[in-house]
Design a protein around this motif. Structure first.
Motif, short mmCIF file in Angstrom:
data_model
loop_
_atom_site.label_atom_id
_atom_site.label_comp_id
_atom_site.label_asym_id
_atom_site.label_seq_id
_atom_site.Cartn_x
_atom_site.Cartn_y
_atom_site.Cartn_z
N ASP A 40 0.83 -1.19 0.00
CA ASP A 40 0.00 0.00 0.00
C ASP A 40 0.88 1.25 0.00
N ALA A 41 0.83 2.06 1.04
CA ALA A 41 1.59 3.32 1.08
C ALA A 41 3.10 3.10 1.10
N ALA A 42 3.55 1.90 1.46
CA ALA A 42 4.98 1.61 1.50
C ALA A 42 5.51 1.16 0.14
N TYR A 43 4.64 1.01 -0.86
CA TYR A 43 5.08 0.54 -2.17
C TYR A 43 6.15 1.46 -2.80
N PRO A 44 6.02 2.80 -2.72
CA PRO A 44 7.09 3.64 -3.27
C PRO A 44 8.46 3.36 -2.63
#
Length: 152
Positions: A40-44
């Protein structure tokens, strides 16, 4: 970013306490779509970490392996030497490196790794696991893997 504990069972086995998401079954390693969904938000952070580990800076190879006791884990390799373990968890990823105790002071001197000075050994191994939740955590993870690459 938080640190974890764990130790490798052997040179080519999964760290003892790096847990993975139960949706990562033995059918195959996580693909990009699964990574986006799970991280989720940690994908980058994952995307940036992969680019830096495999790019000119470190030139590592990433190799996913399935372990019955740990699920799918990614090894960051330089040749046949495993420098780091990478694992997915919901909303974050972990990067773990294991060092000889003699490297403790040098690691603790790296900004963001001061906690290593107090990290207990597991056997003769100094575990240094990190959790990455956003792209700002990538620099520290790369510094850790770079330290492992240059350790003897």
């Amino acid at each position: 970013m938080t640190s974890l504990t764990g130790a490798p069972n052997s040179a080519n086995s999964a760290p003892a306490t790096v847990d993975t998401d139960t949706r990562l079954d033995s059918a195959g390693p996580p693909d990009d779509a699964h990574a986006r969904e799970l991280l989720d938000a940690a994908y980058p952070a994952w995307s940036a970490l992969v680019a830096r580990l495999t790019g000119d800076e470190l030139g590592l190879t990433l190799d996913w392996r399935y372990y019955r006791d740990g699920g799918w884990l990614c090894r960051a390799l330089r040749g046949s030497k495993n420098l780091a373990w990478l694992a997915f968890k919901p909303g974050r990823l972990t990067v773990a490196c294991y060092f000889a105790e003699r490297h403790r002071a040098a690691l603790a001197a790296i900004p963001g790794l001061g906690h290593v000075a107090e990290t207990p050994l597991i056997g003769k191994t100094l575990p240094v696991p990190l959790e990455l939740v956003d792209i700002e955590d990538v620099d520290l993870a790369v510094a850790l893997v770079s330290a492992k690459r240059h350790s003897r």
